[in-house]
Write an enzyme that holds these catalytic residues in place. Structure first.
Site, PDB file in Angstrom:
ATOM      1  N   ASP A   1      43.851  27.798  61.483  1.00  0.00           N
ATOM      2  CA  ASP A   1      44.153  29.019  62.378  1.00  0.00           C
ATOM      3  C   ASP A   1      45.188  28.406  63.445  1.00  0.00           C
ATOM      4  OD1 ASP A   1      43.530  31.566  63.555  1.00  0.00           O
ATOM      5  OD2 ASP A   1      42.723  30.470  65.010  1.00  0.00           O
TER       6      ASP A   1
ATOM      7  N   GLU B   1      44.085  30.060  55.622  1.00  0.00           N
ATOM      8  CA  GLU B   1      43.982  29.078  56.859  1.00  0.00           C
ATOM      9  C   GLU B   1      43.659  27.905  56.646  1.00  0.00           C
ATOM     10  OE1 GLU B   1      43.130  32.472  60.535  1.00  0.00           O
ATOM     11  OE2 GLU B   1      41.617  31.359  59.562  1.00  0.00           O
TER      12      GLU B   1
END
Length: 228
Positions: free
Chosen positions: A49, A121
């Site tokens: 992320d 992610e």
């Protein structure tokens, strides 16, 4: 240990040749099937992320050198949010290689936006750990492609945009109501009604409550702003 044919094909779609295949395996392991000898992808998701955020912020600054922060922030949010990550994941067939426990498989986990977004992610983090930031940047920019140049200047998620529209007119936030749920337990379809204090409504269906709420918000926003 080398990758299986299935994972090698996925790595090809991803656009990265892993020197450490175990990183990709971990990135694709959901907590529903993890064990002491098979760690899940949650820590990689956390890292990915942040890597995605850094790469995307840099790309947006380069793409529009004159844009103010007030324009860049919503563009950034649109490009890094879970729905976008899940869409990218679907395009490269990530759901097909995601390692899930039986319960998640039976509940349609391979199609769930939240699981796909998290795994996307984690895969970005796996590339970063395997070959560094430049390699991760190359993968991200290739997969996100023209989205970076074409993302709308006022891009926000529909629920946020509808709430801001209502508040700008002195109205309370919209209300979302689940009006129906159909389909089998492993692949439900939710029907959500979005309603404004003024009485305007819109209805949408999707495979998750969150997606249905977003779709209903978008339909209602289009209706009240005259873009039907």
């Amino acid at each position: 240990m080398t990758l299986s044919a299935e994972l090698s094909a996925f790595a090809g779609r991803l656009g990265h040749d892993f020197a450490r295949p175990e990183l990709l395996r971990r990135a694709l392991t959901h907590s529903s099937i993890s064990s002491l000898s098979r760690p899940d992808n949650q820590r990689l998701e956390f890292l990915g992320d942040r890597v995605l955020g850094l790469v995307m912020a840099d790309a947006l600054l380069r793409a529009d050198r004159a844009a103010a922060e007030g324009l860049l922030a919503p563009r950034f949010n649109a490009l890094v949010r879970k729905e976008t990550c899940a869409d990218i994941a679907s395009q490269i067939g990530l759901g097909q290689v995601l390692k899930l426990g039986r319960s998640e498989q039976m509940s349609g986990g391979r199609r769930k936006a939240a699981l796909l977004g998290d795994a996307m992610e984690a895969v970005i983090a796996a590339v970063y750990l395997d070959a560094g930031l430049d390699a991760a940047r190359q993968v991200i920019l290739r997969l996100w492609g023209s989205r970076i140049d074409t993302v709308e200047a006022d891009a926000r998620d529909p629920k946020t945009s509808l709430q801001e529209w209502a508040q700008g007119r002195g109205e309370p936030p919209p209300v979302y109501t689940e009006t129906a749920r159909t389909g089998p337990d492993h692949a439900p379809v939710f029907t959500i009604e979005a309603r404004l204090a003024g009485g305007q409504t819109a209805v949408a269906e999707a495979g998750s409550k969150r997606a249905a709420e977003q779709a209903a918000a978008r339909a209602l926003l289009d209706k009240v702003t005259g873009h039907e």
